[in-house]
Each structure stands twice: as structure tokens, then as C-alpha cells.
Design a protein around this motif. Structure first.
Motif, PDB file in Angstrom:
ATOM      1  N   ILE A  92       0.833  -1.201   0.000  1.00  0.00           N
ATOM      2  CA  ILE A  92       0.000   0.000   0.000  1.00  0.00           C
ATOM      3  C   ILE A  92       0.871   1.257   0.000  1.00  0.00           C
ATOM      4  O   ILE A  92       0.564   2.239  -0.685  1.00  0.00           O
ATOM      5  CB  ILE A  92      -0.968   0.007   1.207  1.00  0.00           C
ATOM      6  N   ASP A  93       1.969   1.228   0.722  1.00  0.00           N
ATOM      7  CA  ASP A  93       2.882   2.387   0.736  1.00  0.00           C
ATOM      8  C   ASP A  93       3.441   2.650  -0.658  1.00  0.00           C
ATOM      9  O   ASP A  93       3.549   3.815  -1.081  1.00  0.00           O
ATOM     10  CB  ASP A  93       4.026   2.159   1.727  1.00  0.00           C
ATOM     11  N   GLU A  94       3.790   1.595  -1.383  1.00  0.00           N
ATOM     12  CA  GLU A  94       4.277   1.759  -2.758  1.00  0.00           C
ATOM     13  C   GLU A  94       3.157   2.290  -3.653  1.00  0.00           C
ATOM     14  O   GLU A  94       3.382   3.148  -4.505  1.00  0.00           O
ATOM     15  CB  GLU A  94       4.792   0.420  -3.303  1.00  0.00           C
ATOM     16  N   LEU A  95       1.956   1.769  -3.432  1.00  0.00           N
ATOM     17  CA  LEU A  95       0.815   2.163  -4.259  1.00  0.00           C
ATOM     18  C   LEU A  95       0.506   3.651  -4.112  1.00  0.00           C
ATOM     19  O   LEU A  95       0.159   4.327  -5.088  1.00  0.00           O
ATOM     20  CB  LEU A  95      -0.411   1.336  -3.875  1.00  0.00           C
ATOM     21  N   LYS A  96       0.667   4.174  -2.917  1.00  0.00           N
ATOM     22  CA  LYS A  96       0.377   5.592  -2.680  1.00  0.00           C
ATOM     23  C   LYS A  96       1.277   6.512  -3.502  1.00  0.00           C
ATOM     24  O   LYS A  96       0.951   7.678  -3.722  1.00  0.00           O
ATOM     25  CB  LYS A  96       0.542   5.909  -1.189  1.00  0.00           C
ATOM     26  N   LEU A 112     -14.152   5.243  -2.737  1.00  0.00           N
ATOM     27  CA  LEU A 112     -13.801   4.160  -1.810  1.00  0.00           C
ATOM     28  C   LEU A 112     -12.287   3.983  -1.695  1.00  0.00           C
ATOM     29  O   LEU A 112     -11.766   3.772  -0.594  1.00  0.00           O
ATOM     30  CB  LEU A 112     -14.452   2.854  -2.268  1.00  0.00           C
ATOM     31  N   LEU A 113     -11.578   4.074  -2.815  1.00  0.00           N
ATOM     32  CA  LEU A 113     -10.126   3.912  -2.759  1.00  0.00           C
ATOM     33  C   LEU A 113      -9.477   5.076  -2.015  1.00  0.00           C
ATOM     34  O   LEU A 113      -8.514   4.876  -1.262  1.00  0.00           O
ATOM     35  CB  LEU A 113      -9.541   3.780  -4.172  1.00  0.00           C
ATOM     36  N   GLN A 114     -10.012   6.286  -2.176  1.00  0.00           N
ATOM     37  CA  GLN A 114      -9.508   7.422  -1.402  1.00  0.00           C
ATOM     38  C   GLN A 114      -9.723   7.204   0.093  1.00  0.00           C
ATOM     39  O   GLN A 114      -8.852   7.528   0.913  1.00  0.00           O
ATOM     40  CB  GLN A 114     -10.212   8.707  -1.833  1.00  0.00           C
ATOM     41  N   LEU A 115     -10.886   6.677   0.442  1.00  0.00           N
ATOM     42  CA  LEU A 115     -11.150   6.394   1.854  1.00  0.00           C
ATOM     43  C   LEU A 115     -10.188   5.332   2.392  1.00  0.00           C
ATOM     44  O   LEU A 115      -9.787   5.370   3.552  1.00  0.00           O
ATOM     45  CB  LEU A 115     -12.595   5.918   2.037  1.00  0.00           C
ATOM     46  N   MET A 116      -9.812   4.405   1.524  1.00  0.00           N
ATOM     47  CA  MET A 116      -8.963   3.292   1.955  1.00  0.00           C
ATOM     48  C   MET A 116      -7.497   3.686   2.101  1.00  0.00           C
ATOM     49  O   MET A 116      -6.858   3.364   3.103  1.00  0.00           O
ATOM     50  CB  MET A 116      -9.099   2.139   0.958  1.00  0.00           C
TER      51      MET A 116
END
Length: 275
Positions: A92-96, A112-116
Motif C-alpha cells: 500500500i505504501d508503494e501504491l500511494k 472508496l479507494l480514497q477512503l482506503m
């Protein structure tokens, strides 16, 4: 009464409207003219009410005050929903830090992805173009909706995140609010409730005549095989689709409660058809 109804060129929408659009479920109250557009185009069209009834993303309700949400015809995931794909696994850190292709800023998947994961760098494109953009490296990752949630491996990509699973765990099992149908509020609640019941009858007819309704829906399969489309339809035409009930209503209200807290949507009041 003659009304315009907008829906997407997607197999689950076609399945729901099969009885209505083929005349197999007639109505003494409505003559329907249907308009087919991609979901993000319908979202944007709804900001200046043009259609009497239209499919929209739940997220779009924050920007379309002239419409009332129908209780039938919603697309809710039951523990599943949009996913993020890439060519290889990422944290997730890489994805950000990635550029992520999204199917539109007004889609529920984007909210939803912004919330996640929080805010991220993105580029908008038609949902059908996202898998190839990911595969060829045009983008680092892609947020995929519709049947591409099932076909990503065939398209040469891997799943990184399941936004629907995250929502399910975060909300203690509320259905994932994705798409709904809305009707112009100025038509009056009596008319809205009548049409709502008409749409519900069409969905119930499709479920009772599953093979025929699926055959009708296959015209929107976009080259995907029948077994994959059948799986997709069964995922998104479920009991919450027939009538959202309390779980569906709670999930919509929860989505906007969370989004308002993070200032991802304006402050507004939703309107939902009476039971």
C-alpha cells in the motif's frame, strides 16, 4: 407517462432492465425511452438533470441534488467490489506513490479507494482501457470495475487490493455501495415510488427467467465469455439489488458520513424513495 431512462452498456444493468425494455414486464403508467452511456458520462449528465431516471455511481449523489435514490436497481457488492491491479505486487505504501488509472472522479470506486489509502496521483480513463494501460506500463496501477474485476489475470495483471473486502471489514459487513438508479425529484414521490416498483418487477422477472435475461445481457459482454458474465451478473444482481432495504440504505449513509469526515465530498442531504 413517457420517461427517459439512462443505463450503462454493462451486462448487469441490461439484465435488470430486460423485462422492462423488452416489454415482457409492461406498465400501465410508463412508456420508457432508454439511453445508453458509460457510467461516468451518466454521472456528469445527472449534474444538470437531463434524464428522468438514470443509473449513477453512489458517489455522484453528492453532486446531483435534483434526484432521488430509488430503492431498487442498485449495484452492491457483498464482501467484494472494485479492485486495484498492477503488473506486479505492490505494498500500500508503494501504491500511494503510484499513478493510478481510475474510471472517473465521480465513480464510487474512486471515492472508496480514497477512503482506503488516502489521496493519490491519478489519471482518468474509460474503465475498459484501464487493464491494457496497466499491462503496457502506461500507468503504474489501475482501479478496475465491472467484469474486469474478474478478468484481470487473463489481461496479464495481478490483484493488489480489493476495495470491497476493505469496506466489508471496516463496516462490519455492510454491502459495498457502488451504483444506484435515481429519478428526478420534481416528478413527485408518488411517481418515483411507482417507477421504483416497476423496476423492481423487472429485476425480479430477470431473476425468475435467468437464462433468457442473461442472453439479453450478453449483447453488452464486450467480448467476455458467457460463464464470466454469468458470474458477474450473479455478483451484482442480488437481493440488495431487488430492494436495498435497511442494509443498502445504511451503507450509502455510511459512505457519505466517512467521506464528509475526510472532506472528500461537500456537505449535502441525500433523498431516498420511501418504502
Amino acid at each position: 407517462m413517457e420517461i427517459s431512462v439512462g443505463h450503462t452498456p454493462d451486462s448487469d444493468d441490461a439484465f435488470m432492465f430486460y423485462g422492462m425494455f423488452t416489454g415482457k414486464v409492461p406498465s400501465p403508467d410508463f412508456k420508457v425511452n432508454h439511453v445508453i452511456e458509460d457510467i461516468e458520462k451518466l454521472n456528469r449528465k445527472a449534474t444538470d438533470p437531463e434524464l428522468d431516471v438514470t443509473a449513477v455511481s453512489v458517489h455522484a449523489c453528492a453532486y446531483i441534488p435534483g434526484y432521488t435514490i430509488l430503492r431498487s436497481g442498485g449495484s452492491f457488492g457483498i464482501g467484494y467490489g472494485p479492485i486495484v491491479t498492477a503488473r506486479e505486487q505492490k505494498s500500500i505504501d508503494e501504491l500511494k506513490k503510484c499513478k493510478i488509472a481510475i474510471p472517473g472522479k465521480m465513480t464510487s470506486a474512486f471515492l472508496l479507494l480514497q477512503l482506503m489509502i488516502g489521496k493519490f496521483d491519478f489519471v482518468e480513463m474509460n474503465f475498459s482501457e484501464i487493464p491494457e494501460a496497466v499491462r503496457t506500463g502506461k500507468v503504474d496501477a489501475g482501479l478496475v470495475i465491472h467484469e474486469t474485476q474478474l478478468s484481470y489475470a487473463q489481461e496479464g495483471n495481478v490483484k493488489i487490493l480489493d476495495v470491497g473486502e476493505w469496506w466489508d471489514k471496516t463496516t462490519d459487513g455492510l454491502p459495498v455501495p457502488l451504483g444506484i438508479n435515481v429519478m428526478r425529484t420534481d416528478l413527485g414521490m408518488d411517481t418515483i415510488v411507482k417507477f421504483d416498483k416497476y423496476l423492481q418487477s423487472s429485476i425480479e422477472f430477470g431473476l425468475k427467467n435467468f437464462d433468457d435475461a442473461l442472453e439479453y445481457a450478453m449483447q453488452y459482454a464486450r467480448g467476455k465469455k458467457r460463464d464470466l458474465i454469468e458470474k458477474f451478473v450473479k455478483m451484482y444482481v442480488n437481493q440488495v439489488t431487488v430492494n436495498m432495504g435497511d442494509p443498502g440504505e445504511k451503507s450509502i449513509r455510511k459512505l457519505f458520513e466517512m467521506a464528509k469526515e475526510k472532506k472528500l465530498v461537500p456537505d449535502f442531504q441525500i433523498s431516498i424513495a420511501t418504502k
